[in-house]
Scaffold this motif. Structure first.
Motif, PDB file in Angstrom:
ATOM      1  N   ILE A 191      -5.648  25.730 -18.580  1.00 39.95           N
ATOM      2  CA  ILE A 191      -4.726  25.642 -17.453  1.00 39.95           C
ATOM      3  C   ILE A 191      -4.119  27.011 -17.161  1.00 39.95           C
ATOM      4  N   ALA A 192      -3.685  27.698 -18.219  1.00 39.29           N
ATOM      5  CA  ALA A 192      -3.072  29.016 -18.055  1.00 39.29           C
ATOM      6  C   ALA A 192      -4.051  30.013 -17.431  1.00 39.29           C
ATOM      7  N   LYS A 193      -5.288  30.015 -17.911  1.00 40.05           N
ATOM      8  CA  LYS A 193      -6.288  30.961 -17.394  1.00 40.05           C
ATOM      9  C   LYS A 193      -6.622  30.669 -15.938  1.00 40.05           C
ATOM     10  N   ARG A 194      -6.805  29.381 -15.610  1.00 35.72           N
ATOM     11  CA  ARG A 194      -7.196  29.022 -14.248  1.00 35.72           C
ATOM     12  C   ARG A 194      -6.083  29.312 -13.242  1.00 35.72           C
ATOM     13  N   LEU A 195      -4.851  29.018 -13.612  1.00 40.17           N
ATOM     14  CA  LEU A 195      -3.749  29.269 -12.692  1.00 40.17           C
ATOM     15  C   LEU A 195      -3.536  30.764 -12.476  1.00 40.17           C
ATOM     16  N   LYS A 196      -3.670  31.546 -13.542  1.00 41.94           N
ATOM     17  CA  LYS A 196      -3.532  32.993 -13.392  1.00 41.94           C
ATOM     18  C   LYS A 196      -4.685  33.552 -12.570  1.00 41.94           C
ATOM     19  N   THR A 201      -7.021  36.008  -7.648  1.00 48.68           N
ATOM     20  CA  THR A 201      -8.176  35.992  -6.743  1.00 48.68           C
ATOM     21  C   THR A 201      -7.797  35.664  -5.308  1.00 48.68           C
ATOM     22  N   ALA A 202      -7.045  34.578  -5.125  1.00 46.09           N
ATOM     23  CA  ALA A 202      -6.744  34.110  -3.773  1.00 46.09           C
ATOM     24  C   ALA A 202      -5.595  34.898  -3.155  1.00 46.09           C
ATOM     25  N   ALA A 203      -5.655  35.045  -1.829  1.00 48.82           N
ATOM     26  CA  ALA A 203      -4.520  35.593  -1.086  1.00 48.82           C
ATOM     27  C   ALA A 203      -3.612  34.414  -0.759  1.00 48.82           C
ATOM     28  N   MET A 204      -2.802  34.033  -1.747  1.00 44.29           N
ATOM     29  CA  MET A 204      -2.092  32.762  -1.679  1.00 44.29           C
ATOM     30  C   MET A 204      -0.792  32.876  -0.909  1.00 44.29           C
ATOM     31  N   LEU A 205      -0.586  31.909  -0.048  1.00 47.30           N
ATOM     32  CA  LEU A 205       0.608  31.847   0.787  1.00 47.30           C
ATOM     33  C   LEU A 205       1.035  30.393   0.878  1.00 47.30           C
ATOM     34  N   THR A 206       2.326  30.140   1.081  1.00 50.22           N
ATOM     35  CA  THR A 206       2.828  28.766   1.180  1.00 50.22           C
ATOM     36  C   THR A 206       3.609  28.588   2.467  1.00 50.22           C
ATOM     37  N   THR A 207       3.335  27.505   3.163  1.00 50.70           N
ATOM     38  CA  THR A 207       4.114  27.138   4.349  1.00 50.70           C
ATOM     39  C   THR A 207       4.789  25.796   4.097  1.00 50.70           C
ATOM     40  N   MET A 336      11.777  21.238  -4.119  1.00 47.70           N
ATOM     41  CA  MET A 336      10.880  22.113  -3.380  1.00 47.70           C
ATOM     42  C   MET A 336      10.133  22.989  -4.372  1.00 47.70           C
ATOM     43  N   SER A 337       8.879  23.314  -4.050  1.00 50.99           N
ATOM     44  CA  SER A 337       8.096  24.163  -4.943  1.00 50.99           C
ATOM     45  C   SER A 337       7.009  24.857  -4.147  1.00 50.99           C
ATOM     46  N   THR A 338       6.343  25.838  -4.778  1.00 52.53           N
ATOM     47  CA  THR A 338       5.172  26.486  -4.190  1.00 52.53           C
ATOM     48  C   THR A 338       3.997  26.209  -5.114  1.00 52.53           C
ATOM     49  N   PRO A 339       3.273  25.110  -4.897  1.00 54.72           N
ATOM     50  CA  PRO A 339       2.182  24.743  -5.797  1.00 54.72           C
ATOM     51  C   PRO A 339       1.082  25.800  -5.795  1.00 54.72           C
ATOM     52  N   ILE A 340       0.356  25.884  -6.920  1.00 55.09           N
ATOM     53  CA  ILE A 340      -0.720  26.860  -7.064  1.00 55.09           C
ATOM     54  C   ILE A 340      -2.055  26.187  -6.779  1.00 55.09           C
ATOM     55  N   ILE A 341      -2.923  26.897  -6.062  1.00 56.46           N
ATOM     56  CA  ILE A 341      -4.240  26.383  -5.691  1.00 56.46           C
ATOM     57  C   ILE A 341      -5.056  26.075  -6.939  1.00 56.46           C
ATOM     58  N   ASN A 342      -5.840  25.007  -6.869  1.00 54.60           N
ATOM     59  CA  ASN A 342      -6.748  24.612  -7.939  1.00 54.60           C
ATOM     60  C   ASN A 342      -8.142  25.168  -7.627  1.00 54.60           C
ATOM     61  N   PRO A 343      -8.528  26.319  -8.204  1.00 55.93           N
ATOM     62  CA  PRO A 343      -9.812  26.949  -7.844  1.00 55.93           C
ATOM     63  C   PRO A 343     -10.982  26.014  -8.098  1.00 55.93           C
TER      64      PRO A 343
END
Length: 408
Positions: A191-196, A201-207, A336-343
């Motif tokens: 989990i730690a490796k995938r989330l990091k 990798t991703a240009a992650m943004l939250t709306t 409220m949160s900013t969830p992390i993408i699941n690659p």
């Protein structure tokens, strides 16, 4: 006759696992296909069954050891298990010396102590509890750490078990400054490796957006009894949000796609990963072809996932794939949160708790049950306009569930 027990095939691309727990001890009778050990892989826990009936022999590896597919982890000896081997009996006696004696009823002994994991056994000893009086919620009624902690909290006056006389007392530690080191499980490491990796990798943004839950709450209140009577499952919020997500994914296909090298892969199906809390961490089993399922089928699938996540019986197939994820932090009270993408997915929808807030409707201030929605997305693939439109479609479908029926 001795039969070797080997690590079974664990799934595509999975070559090793960690011994999480021994479910059978040397000298105990074992039936064919009865689980003797639990393995922790990158995604799920897998039980290793005995290939034959007999008596548990040697445990070749210890809890916490890493083993490869095909490696020998134990042996099964011929016999009926009525008499344990001398060495096994000594080891068992030593392990149970400080544990409370099991209760018996009607001449049948309750062999609870020998089926506890080391961590659970330690908690039982620390709190001075009788394991036979604790109801186990794990697989086959086994005790979990949560069961022991709940029993300890329910009996605050229980005195801790006395330390064995032969053990010298440890030096008193300063109040409030104790620490404990516990090795990360393989699942937690993954989990730690995938989330990091997702962050790197991703240009992650939250709306964000918010949604008035009045219509869904009213629909549930009106039809919940009929729905449960007909389908045998409760009508929950996840059915509405899963169907709303499918509606939005159809309109904004980039959110349902992924980047593969220098190509974009668009999926014409909607496999919705739903984040479920298990004993070892968060897992994301997949609702296959969610766009073709009814509310009842979605609710039944999610309910089954939740139960099997708690029991530790989710399989690799349950976890594989997924084109979009829904994570409901609201069940834990998140505002409220900013969830992390699941690659390798490109987006994740975060749901949060429902609370009454003052909002303006038609020029008047009214109190409505509101929920914040969050969509984290990979900006390399999904544009801001698409992300906002996607979340707006979710909001409109939840505030007017009729849209889900007429595909609007």
């Amino acid at each position: 006759m001795t039969t070797e027990v080997k690590v079974p095939t664990l799934g595509e691309s999975v070559t090793e696992a960690t011994i999480g727990e021994w479910l059978k001890q040397p000298g105990e009778a074992v039936a064919v296909d009865e689980p003797i050990a639990s393995l922790e892989t990158d995604k799920v826990a897998i039980e290793v069954p005995s290939p034959v009936a007999g008596v548990m022999g040697q445990q070749v590896v210890a809890v916490g050891d890493t083993v490869n597919v095909g490696a020998v982890i134990a042996t099964i000896e011929a016999g009926d298990g009525k008499t344990a081997a001398p060495a096994a009996a000594k080891a068992e006696a030593k392990a149970e010396a400080a544990a409370p004696a099991p209760a018996t009823s009607g001449g049948d002994s309750v062999d609870t102590v020998t089926t506890m994991s080391p961590a659970v056994r330690r908690l039982v000893l620390e709190h001075g509890l009788d394991p036979t009086k604790i109801k186990g919620t794990g697989k086959d009624g086994r005790l979990t750490k949560e069961d022991v902690l709940a029993a300890a909290n329910a009996a605050p006056d229980a005195s801790p078990a006395p330390a064995p006389a032969a053990v010298a007392p440890a030096p008193a530690a300063a109040p409030g400054r104790q620490e404990e080191r516990v090795k990360m499980t393989r699942l937690r490491q993954t989990i730690a490796k995938r989330l990091k990796a997702a962050q790197d990798t991703a240009a992650m943004l939250t709306t964000f957006n918010d949604v008035d839950m009045s219509a869904v709450i009213e629909a549930r209140a009106r039809y919940k009894d009929l729905f449960e009577k007909k389908h045998g499952v409760r009508l929950g919020f996840m059915g509405f949000f899963s169907k709303a997500a499918c509606l939005a994914l159809k309109d904004i296909p980039a959110v349902n796609g992924r980047i593969d090298g220098d190509e974009i892969v668009y999926n014409n199906y909607m496999d919705i990963s739903v984040a479920v809390s298990g004993p070892s961490g968060l897992v994301v089993p997949v609702i296959r072809n969610a766009e073709t399922l009814s509310f009842a089928e979605i609710e039944k699938t999610i309910g089954d996932f939740g139960k099997r996540a708690k029991d530790g019986t989710l399989t690799m197939d349950d976890m594989t794939g997924g084109t979009f994820t829904i994570s409901n932090g609201g069940v834990f009270g998140s505002l409220m949160s900013t969830p992390i993408i699941n690659p390798p997915q490109s987006a994740v929808l975060g749901l949060h708790r429902i609370e009454d807030r003052a909002v303006v409707v038609n020029g008047e201030v009214v109190v409505r049950p509101m929920m914040y929605l969050a969509l984290s997305y990979d900006h390399r693939l999904v544009d801001g306009r698409e992300a906002v439109t996607f979340l707006k479609t979710i909001k409109e479908a939840i505030e007017d569930p009729t849209r889900l029926l007429i595909d609007l």
